[in-house]
Design an enzyme around this catalytic site. Structure first.
Site, mmCIF file in Angstrom:
data_model
loop_
_atom_site.group_PDB
_atom_site.id
_atom_site.type_symbol
_atom_site.label_atom_id
_atom_site.label_comp_id
_atom_site.label_asym_id
_atom_site.label_seq_id
_atom_site.Cartn_x
_atom_site.Cartn_y
_atom_site.Cartn_z
ATOM 1 C CB CYS A 47 -0.968 0.005 1.178
ATOM 2 S SG CYS A 47 -0.186 0.261 2.786
ATOM 3 N NE ARG A 48 0.768 8.542 0.952
ATOM 4 C CZ ARG A 48 1.349 9.018 2.044
ATOM 5 N NH1 ARG A 48 1.285 8.335 3.174
ATOM 6 N NH2 ARG A 48 2.003 10.158 2.030
#
Length: 90
Positions: A47-48
């Site tokens: 993810c980020r």
């Protein structure tokens, strides 16, 4: 290895780009889509920053996947270390 990016579509195709070969499966869709993945091959969730992918790793383990890892630091760390990305802004 199976790379599962659990961000939203706009993030996957956004400024940070994504890991080459990653499949986009937003976190909210992951429980329903987990059967699409092989339990025999390792999975790395992305993810980020690593928070949502940590949740994704837990969900996958609860679904019976044993070979699961979270990409600590997410795409922020991946880009900071100058690894190859698809898309994104340089």
């Amino acid at each position: 290895m199976q790379i599962v990016d659990v961000r939203e579509h706009t993030e996957f195709n956004g400024a940070l780009g994504h890991v080459p070969g990653a499949r986009l499966v937003p976190l909210g869709s992951l429980p329903a889509r987990a059967p699409e993945f092989s339990k025999e091959r390792p999975i790395v969730t992305v993810c980020r920053s690593g928070a949502r992918s940590a949740q994704a790793s837990i969900l996958l383990r609860k679904a019976g996947f044993e070979k699961v890892a979270n990409l600590a630091g997410g795409m922020l760390r991946w880009r900071a270390q100058r690894f190859v990305v698809e898309g994104g802004n340089d």
